[in-house]
Write a protein that holds these residues in place. Structure first.
Motif, PDB file in Angstrom:
ATOM      1  N   ILE A 439       0.820  -0.980  -0.231  1.00 40.63           N
ATOM      2  CA  ILE A 439       0.175  -0.071   0.000  1.00 40.63           C
ATOM      3  C   ILE A 439       0.988   1.006   0.084  1.00 40.63           C
ATOM      4  N   LYS A 440       0.783   1.893  -1.174  1.00 42.11           N
ATOM      5  CA  LYS A 440       1.824   3.024  -1.303  1.00 42.11           C
ATOM      6  C   LYS A 440       3.209   2.639  -1.321  1.00 42.11           C
ATOM      7  N   GLY A 441       3.612   1.431  -1.599  1.00 40.11           N
ATOM      8  CA  GLY A 441       4.789   0.696  -1.582  1.00 40.11           C
ATOM      9  C   GLY A 441       5.067   0.092  -0.286  1.00 40.11           C
ATOM     10  N   ARG A 442       4.483   0.240   0.652  1.00 43.96           N
ATOM     11  CA  ARG A 442       4.515  -0.325   2.044  1.00 43.96           C
ATOM     12  C   ARG A 442       4.116  -1.972   2.316  1.00 43.96           C
ATOM     13  N   LYS A 443       5.235  -2.827   2.430  1.00 48.64           N
ATOM     14  CA  LYS A 443       4.666  -4.176   2.397  1.00 48.64           C
ATOM     15  C   LYS A 443       4.140  -4.602   3.714  1.00 48.64           C
ATOM     16  N   ILE A 444       2.980  -5.432   3.609  1.00 50.01           N
ATOM     17  CA  ILE A 444       2.425  -5.740   4.649  1.00 50.01           C
ATOM     18  C   ILE A 444       2.282  -7.376   4.588  1.00 50.01           C
ATOM     19  N   ASN A 445       2.567  -8.215   5.378  1.00 49.56           N
ATOM     20  CA  ASN A 445       2.612  -9.615   5.115  1.00 49.56           C
ATOM     21  C   ASN A 445       1.373 -10.185   5.700  1.00 49.56           C
ATOM     22  N   ARG A 446       1.421 -11.469   5.236  1.00 49.21           N
ATOM     23  CA  ARG A 446       0.145 -12.245   5.466  1.00 49.21           C
ATOM     24  C   ARG A 446      -0.099 -12.355   7.152  1.00 49.21           C
ATOM     25  N   LYS A 447       0.741 -12.317   7.664  1.00 44.53           N
ATOM     26  CA  LYS A 447       0.546 -12.631   9.257  1.00 44.53           C
ATOM     27  C   LYS A 447       0.077 -11.275   9.700  1.00 44.53           C
ATOM     28  N   THR A 448       0.566 -10.165   9.184  1.00 49.59           N
ATOM     29  CA  THR A 448       0.014  -8.899   9.690  1.00 49.59           C
ATOM     30  C   THR A 448      -1.474  -8.649   9.379  1.00 49.59           C
ATOM     31  N   LEU A 450      -3.664 -11.003   8.545  1.00 46.38           N
ATOM     32  CA  LEU A 450      -4.637 -11.831   9.509  1.00 46.38           C
ATOM     33  C   LEU A 450      -4.630 -11.266  10.850  1.00 46.38           C
ATOM     34  N   SER A 451      -3.768 -10.556  11.375  1.00 47.15           N
ATOM     35  CA  SER A 451      -3.915  -9.722  12.590  1.00 47.15           C
ATOM     36  C   SER A 451      -4.890  -8.826  12.574  1.00 47.15           C
ATOM     37  N   PHE A 452      -5.023  -8.106  11.391  1.00 49.77           N
ATOM     38  CA  PHE A 452      -5.978  -7.135  11.175  1.00 49.77           C
ATOM     39  C   PHE A 452      -7.296  -7.460  11.544  1.00 49.77           C
ATOM     40  N   LYS A 453      -7.517  -8.756  10.921  1.00 53.91           N
ATOM     41  CA  LYS A 453      -8.946  -9.419  10.982  1.00 53.91           C
ATOM     42  C   LYS A 453      -9.409  -9.724  12.183  1.00 53.91           C
ATOM     43  N   GLU A 454      -8.365 -10.018  13.056  1.00 50.73           N
ATOM     44  CA  GLU A 454      -8.441 -10.597  14.438  1.00 50.73           C
ATOM     45  C   GLU A 454      -8.773  -9.317  15.476  1.00 50.73           C
ATOM     46  N   LYS A 455      -7.996  -8.168  15.249  1.00 50.44           N
ATOM     47  CA  LYS A 455      -8.462  -7.072  15.982  1.00 50.44           C
ATOM     48  C   LYS A 455      -9.669  -6.452  15.694  1.00 50.44           C
ATOM     49  N   ALA A 456     -10.323  -6.629  14.459  1.00 48.28           N
ATOM     50  CA  ALA A 456     -11.629  -6.081  14.227  1.00 48.28           C
ATOM     51  C   ALA A 456     -12.631  -7.065  14.481  1.00 48.28           C
ATOM     52  N   LYS A 457     -12.427  -8.174  14.900  1.00 44.51           N
ATOM     53  CA  LYS A 457     -13.448  -9.178  15.354  1.00 44.51           C
ATOM     54  C   LYS A 457     -13.665  -8.811  16.799  1.00 44.51           C
ATOM     55  N   ASN A 458     -15.286  -8.713  16.947  1.00 42.90           N
ATOM     56  CA  ASN A 458     -15.909  -8.555  18.069  1.00 42.90           C
ATOM     57  C   ASN A 458     -15.421  -7.372  18.840  1.00 42.90           C
ATOM     58  N   ARG A 459     -15.283  -6.127  18.012  1.00 39.60           N
ATOM     59  CA  ARG A 459     -14.843  -5.003  18.652  1.00 39.60           C
ATOM     60  C   ARG A 459     -15.787  -4.464  19.461  1.00 39.60           C
ATOM     61  N   LYS A 460     -15.380  -3.630  20.598  1.00 41.54           N
ATOM     62  CA  LYS A 460     -16.241  -2.976  21.464  1.00 41.54           C
ATOM     63  C   LYS A 460     -16.390  -1.439  21.456  1.00 41.54           C
ATOM     64  N   ASN A 461     -16.926  -1.095  20.349  1.00 39.02           N
ATOM     65  CA  ASN A 461     -16.922   0.462  20.094  1.00 39.02           C
ATOM     66  C   ASN A 461     -18.065   0.875  19.754  1.00 39.02           C
ATOM     67  N   LEU A 462     -19.220   0.247  20.232  1.00 43.24           N
ATOM     68  CA  LEU A 462     -20.568   0.708  20.228  1.00 43.24           C
ATOM     69  C   LEU A 462     -20.842   2.142  20.463  1.00 43.24           C
ATOM     70  N   ILE A 463     -20.335   2.480  21.676  1.00 41.89           N
ATOM     71  CA  ILE A 463     -20.572   3.883  22.033  1.00 41.89           C
ATOM     72  C   ILE A 463     -20.013   4.974  21.340  1.00 41.89           C
ATOM     73  N   ALA A 464     -18.693   4.519  21.057  1.00 44.29           N
ATOM     74  CA  ALA A 464     -17.778   5.585  20.280  1.00 44.29           C
ATOM     75  C   ALA A 464     -18.475   5.712  18.840  1.00 44.29           C
ATOM     76  N   SER A 465     -18.723   4.813  18.392  1.00 45.80           N
ATOM     77  CA  SER A 465     -19.555   4.828  16.756  1.00 45.80           C
ATOM     78  C   SER A 465     -20.954   5.766  16.997  1.00 45.80           C
ATOM     79  N   ALA A 466     -21.587   5.435  18.029  1.00 45.26           N
ATOM     80  CA  ALA A 466     -22.857   6.326  18.293  1.00 45.26           C
ATOM     81  C   ALA A 466     -22.427   7.600  18.284  1.00 45.26           C
TER      82      ALA A 466
END
Length: 477
Positions: A439-448, A450-466
């Motif tokens: 992304i703009k030349g910055r390399k992000i590997n598969r492990k990282t 996959l970690s983006f998916k895990e970080k987003a899973k079941n996130r607790k930001n309902l109040i912040a979104s509201a």
């Protein structure tokens, strides 16, 4: 007087606690997405690489350039060759994998930064957000200033409708002069495009188009039922959204291929607008009706919690109740989806540029993941794998001039790239699990990724979104 002072003290105390709670919620949400800060991602500060032993799918033609080298310097593709550059540079051995332009989703609704990571994890390196609120201007600023790892981020302003109230998620316009003022304001504030929606009558629509041309802002059109469908065939409108709108408006729900042909011909003759079918979001109506437990299914853990609690639930209830009242509606929705495939086939046959969009972020349409379902539908409609890939790369990038630096692999283009294990010209499913992205030349590997998916899973930001949505109501209304 003492009672009044006491009441005021209690009132301001409550207000103070609410403000403190809001600050804490927003602070926690900001901390939760620290993993996207460029300085926190391994190797993300490096944007110069030489990719070796790679098979390139340039998306300039249906071909594979075998065993090439791609030199990326400061985020730009500098050369494509078979020899090393003279200077020392970090080498990425692709080991015979396949390199193609990063995918572009041209119709999304972003609700938080976690979703940016989900898009990257699914190989999406640019998004067009089509329901702008103040939060999106902040995201755009962070992306453009290289503060966070994110797809290229483009956004319309708020959805523009006419005087009739159809929901607080739309901006009601009451006069042509107000319409022009809003377009000028959105340009000044940094929105990229104008989004027109249901309910725009002829006078207001004309004013939006006129001012958009003066302000040099492309229009993304969700067709308005207040004007003829042909009214949207205007040079200022660069894309029309949703295959279902062809069914609902000019065809009046009549799934007639003969009548469809005249509509396709008019779109083909306009020669200035792309079509964004968003088949996935409509098909998900059918999925909600045949799966009573869809809201509890594991994939929904990736949805923004406020959207899941409100929009996902409301949409499910709407269609579940419709099914309970008349079970034939299930077949009706399935038949309409199948007709949408025919629309895509006819658009393609007529040479109308098809651009990939998912409507992700609403209902049960998942950010990032849904692009693979959308592409599979285009394949089902009869497009070849190369033609399918064009919808999410070169076709998308050619829709707006500000996106022209994306979409192909050639010298001078931005290095938004997708490295996959197998040849997507043979196997589209390989796109679902990138080996790495640039992304703009910055390399992000598969492990990282996959970690983006895990970080987003079941996130607790309902109040912040509201709170973010409340900000939108206070500022934009």
């Amino acid at each position: 007087m003492k009672l009044l002072k006491r009441l005021l003290k209690i009132f301001f105390g409550i207000v103070g606690m609410v403000i403190i709670a809001a600050i804490i919620a927003l602070g926690l949400d900001k901390m939760g997405t620290r993993y996207l800060k460029i300085k926190n991602v391994p190797a993300s500060n490096n944007s110069t690489y030489l990719i070796t032993n790679v098979n390139i799918i340039p998306m300039l033609q249906d071909t594979v350039l075998a065993n090439k080298m791609v030199y990326i310097q400061d985020g730009i593709i500098k050369s494509i060759s078979e020899s090393l550059p003279d200077k020392e540079v970090e080498i990425v051995d692709a080991q015979g994998k396949f390199l193609l332009p990063g995918l572009i989703d041209m119709h999304v609704h972003v609700w938080d930064k976690y979703e940016l990571g989900l898009y990257l994890a699914n190989g999406v390196t640019a998004v067009r957000n089509v329901w702008g609120i103040p939060m999106h201007l902040r995201i755009k600023e962070d992306v453009n200033n290289d503060k966070i790892l994110s797809p290229h981020f483009y956004t319309t302003g708020p959805k523009l409708t006419g005087p009739e109230f159809i929901g607080d998620d739309n901006l009601n316009l009451t006069s042509p002069s107000e319409a022009k003022d809003k377009v000028i304001s959105y340009k000044d504030r940094g929105y990229d495009f104008i989004k027109t929606y249901y309910g725009l009558n002829r006078d207001i629509f004309d004013a939006v188009v006129e001012q958009a041309a003066i302000s040099k802002m492309d229009i993304v059109a969700h067709p308005s039922q207040k004007v003829p469908f042909s009214y949207h065939l205007n040079p200022q409108i660069k894309s029309m959204e949703h295959a279902e709108e062809i069914v609902q408006q000019p065809l009046q729900f009549n799934l007639d291929t003969i009548k469809l042909q005249s509509i396709i011909d008019s779109l083909s003759n306009s020669k200035h607008s792309s079509y964004c079918p968003t088949l996935t979001v409509f098909n998900n109506i059918y999925q909600m009706m045949i799966n009573d437990s869809i809201l509890e299914a594991e994939p929904l853990s990736y949805m923004n919690p406020l959207i899941k609690k409100v929009d996902s639930k409301n949409q499910f209830n709407r269609w579940h109740n419709a099914k309970m009242e008349d079970f034939s509606v299930v077949d009706r929705i399935k038949n309409q989806h199948d007709f949408h495939l025919e629309i895509v086939a006819q658009l393609h046959k007529a040479g109308v540029p098809i651009i990939c969009g998912t409507d992700a972020g609403i209902g049960v349409t998942l950010p990032g993941f849904s692009i693979h379902k959308e592409l599979a539908f285009y394949k089902e409609a009869g497009l070849s794998n190369y033609e399918v890939l064009k919808t999410a790369t070169v076709n998308a990038a050619q829709t707006h001039s500000i996106m022209n630096q994306l979409g192909t692999i050639e010298e001078g283009k931005v290095a938004n790239l997708l490295l996959v294990d197998n040849n997507p010209l043979m196997e589209l499913s390989t796109l679902e699990n990138p080996s790495s992205i640039f992304i703009k030349g910055r390399k992000i590997n598969r492990k990282t990724l996959l970690s983006f998916k895990e970080k987003a899973k079941n996130r607790k930001n309902l109040i912040a979104s509201a709170l973010t949505y409340l900000e939108n109501l206070l500022i934009e209304k």
